[in-house]
Design a protein around this motif. Structure first.
Motif, PDB file in Angstrom:
ATOM      1  N   GLY A 246       0.784  -1.221   0.000  1.00  0.00           N
ATOM      2  CA  GLY A 246       0.000   0.000   0.000  1.00  0.00           C
ATOM      3  C   GLY A 246       0.820   1.277   0.000  1.00  0.00           C
ATOM      4  O   GLY A 246       1.954   1.317   0.485  1.00  0.00           O
ATOM      5  N   ASN A 247       0.195   2.329  -0.505  1.00  0.00           N
ATOM      6  CA  ASN A 247       0.825   3.640  -0.592  1.00  0.00           C
ATOM      7  C   ASN A 247       0.561   4.423   0.704  1.00  0.00           C
ATOM      8  O   ASN A 247       0.087   5.550   0.693  1.00  0.00           O
ATOM      9  CB  ASN A 247       0.267   4.394  -1.798  1.00  0.00           C
ATOM     10  N   ASP A 248       0.897   3.778   1.843  1.00  0.00           N
ATOM     11  CA  ASP A 248       0.722   4.371   3.166  1.00  0.00           C
ATOM     12  C   ASP A 248       1.871   3.907   4.052  1.00  0.00           C
ATOM     13  O   ASP A 248       2.761   3.176   3.593  1.00  0.00           O
ATOM     14  CB  ASP A 248      -0.632   3.988   3.768  1.00  0.00           C
ATOM     15  N   LEU A 249       1.876   4.318   5.315  1.00  0.00           N
ATOM     16  CA  LEU A 249       2.993   3.966   6.194  1.00  0.00           C
ATOM     17  C   LEU A 249       3.112   2.462   6.359  1.00  0.00           C
ATOM     18  O   LEU A 249       4.227   1.915   6.306  1.00  0.00           O
ATOM     19  CB  LEU A 249       2.833   4.641   7.557  1.00  0.00           C
ATOM     20  N   LEU A 250       1.986   1.773   6.557  1.00  0.00           N
ATOM     21  CA  LEU A 250       2.047   0.323   6.727  1.00  0.00           C
ATOM     22  C   LEU A 250       2.653  -0.348   5.502  1.00  0.00           C
ATOM     23  O   LEU A 250       3.479  -1.258   5.616  1.00  0.00           O
ATOM     24  CB  LEU A 250       0.646  -0.230   6.995  1.00  0.00           C
ATOM     25  N   GLY A 251       2.263   0.109   4.323  1.00  0.00           N
ATOM     26  CA  GLY A 251       2.823  -0.456   3.098  1.00  0.00           C
ATOM     27  C   GLY A 251       4.312  -0.198   2.973  1.00  0.00           C
ATOM     28  O   GLY A 251       5.082  -1.077   2.566  1.00  0.00           O
ATOM     29  N   LYS A 252       4.751   0.990   3.354  1.00  0.00           N
ATOM     30  CA  LYS A 252       6.175   1.330   3.265  1.00  0.00           C
ATOM     31  C   LYS A 252       6.996   0.556   4.299  1.00  0.00           C
ATOM     32  O   LYS A 252       8.129   0.151   4.021  1.00  0.00           O
ATOM     33  CB  LYS A 252       6.356   2.840   3.427  1.00  0.00           C
ATOM     34  N   LEU A 253       6.425   0.346   5.489  1.00  0.00           N
ATOM     35  CA  LEU A 253       7.117  -0.473   6.482  1.00  0.00           C
ATOM     36  C   LEU A 253       7.209  -1.927   6.019  1.00  0.00           C
ATOM     37  O   LEU A 253       8.221  -2.593   6.250  1.00  0.00           O
ATOM     38  CB  LEU A 253       6.397  -0.393   7.829  1.00  0.00           C
ATOM     39  N   THR A 254       6.162  -2.405   5.347  1.00  0.00           N
ATOM     40  CA  THR A 254       6.207  -3.763   4.807  1.00  0.00           C
ATOM     41  C   THR A 254       7.255  -3.871   3.710  1.00  0.00           C
ATOM     42  O   THR A 254       7.967  -4.873   3.615  1.00  0.00           O
ATOM     43  CB  THR A 254       4.820  -4.186   4.288  1.00  0.00           C
ATOM     44  N   ASP A 255       7.369  -2.839   2.864  1.00  0.00           N
ATOM     45  CA  ASP A 255       8.449  -2.800   1.873  1.00  0.00           C
ATOM     46  C   ASP A 255       9.796  -3.033   2.544  1.00  0.00           C
ATOM     47  O   ASP A 255      10.611  -3.848   2.080  1.00  0.00           O
ATOM     48  CB  ASP A 255       8.502  -1.432   1.168  1.00  0.00           C
ATOM     49  N   ILE A 256      10.035  -2.301   3.618  1.00  0.00           N
ATOM     50  CA  ILE A 256      11.323  -2.365   4.313  1.00  0.00           C
ATOM     51  C   ILE A 256      11.538  -3.742   4.932  1.00  0.00           C
ATOM     52  O   ILE A 256      12.608  -4.352   4.803  1.00  0.00           O
ATOM     53  CB  ILE A 256      11.409  -1.255   5.382  1.00  0.00           C
ATOM     54  N   LYS A 257      10.509  -4.272   5.590  1.00  0.00           N
ATOM     55  CA  LYS A 257      10.623  -5.586   6.230  1.00  0.00           C
ATOM     56  C   LYS A 257      10.890  -6.687   5.208  1.00  0.00           C
ATOM     57  O   LYS A 257      11.735  -7.551   5.421  1.00  0.00           O
ATOM     58  CB  LYS A 257       9.344  -5.913   7.003  1.00  0.00           C
ATOM     59  N   VAL A 258      10.152  -6.662   4.102  1.00  0.00           N
ATOM     60  CA  VAL A 258      10.303  -7.708   3.093  1.00  0.00           C
ATOM     61  C   VAL A 258      11.653  -7.598   2.390  1.00  0.00           C
ATOM     62  O   VAL A 258      12.368  -8.593   2.235  1.00  0.00           O
ATOM     63  CB  VAL A 258       9.150  -7.660   2.073  1.00  0.00           C
ATOM     64  N   ALA A 259      12.023  -6.395   1.969  1.00  0.00           N
ATOM     65  CA  ALA A 259      13.300  -6.213   1.271  1.00  0.00           C
ATOM     66  C   ALA A 259      14.473  -6.617   2.167  1.00  0.00           C
ATOM     67  O   ALA A 259      15.395  -7.311   1.726  1.00  0.00           O
ATOM     68  CB  ALA A 259      13.455  -4.767   0.815  1.00  0.00           C
TER      69      ALA A 259
END
Length: 201
Positions: free
Chosen positions: A115-128
């Motif tokens: 998602g294009n929100d904080l939760l989505g960006k945190l998930t980006d970081i966790k997954v990467a």
């Protein structure tokens, strides 16, 4: 039930790629359900997958429906469906999922579609970070995000955080891409909004 997907503008070739005869997607121990009025995601240790597991391009998202919406919106950029492998993690990322991805998909090109929100960006970081076997902890409080990686701790302004900002701050490069819709929270929302706009035009 396939009419639900056709109604939102999903083209037949995309439905064929995902073998989507109805909007119910099996994660093994639970399922994702989608209708025009409801979208239910499972909490699971398993993964939903579609496409060729040997493909070079791997797209990871929360849901099968987001994967379908992404390929619908971006189909001109991904004409070769034979080189695509999609993964959905469900509503919550689990360590077992990252371990499977890390062990089974080495050397692939990853695109994260959250998602294009904080939760989505945190998930980006966790997954990467998880794909590159970098274990971190994240804490959010009062508009700030604290990320710990090994012995280092950095605090970020939540509204300015992204995978790129995280990588620059910690001096690492995951070589993982992210893709987000320009004006919507998710690609599924974009698909719904485009359908609504065309209906009322």
């Amino acid at each position: 039930m396939i009419s639900e997907l056709l109604h939102f503008g999903v083209p037949p070739q995309v439905l064929k790629f995902f073998a989507a005869e109805e909007p119910i997607f099996d994660f093994g121990d639970d399922a994702e359900y989608f209708t025009a009025d409801c979208h239910r995601l499972p909490v699971t240790r398993n993964l939903w997958t579609a496409g060729d597991p040997l493909a070079r391009q791997v797209v990871i998202t929360y849901s099968a429906m987001e994967a379908i919406a992404f390929l619908t919106v971006k189909r001109s950029a991904y004409r070769n469906h034979q080189d695509l492998f999609f993964i959905a993690i469900g509503s919550r990322l689990r360590p077992e999922q990252l371990q499977w991805i890390r062990q089974n998909l080495k050397g692939r090109n990853f695109t994260l579609v959250f998602g294009n929100d904080l939760l989505g960006k945190l998930t980006d970081i966790k997954v990467a970070a998880g794909i590159r076997n970098k274990m971190l902890s994240i804490c959010y409080q009062a508009g700030e995000v604290e990320i710990r990686l090994k012995a280092r701790k950095i605090i970020f302004e939540a509204e300015k955080l992204s995978l790129h900002v995280f990588e620059e701050a910690f001096g690492i490069r995951t070589k993982v891409r992210t893709c987000k819709p320009a004006c919507d929270l998710t690609f599924l929302n974009q698909l719904k909004n485009e359908k609504s706009s065309s209906y009322y035009a």
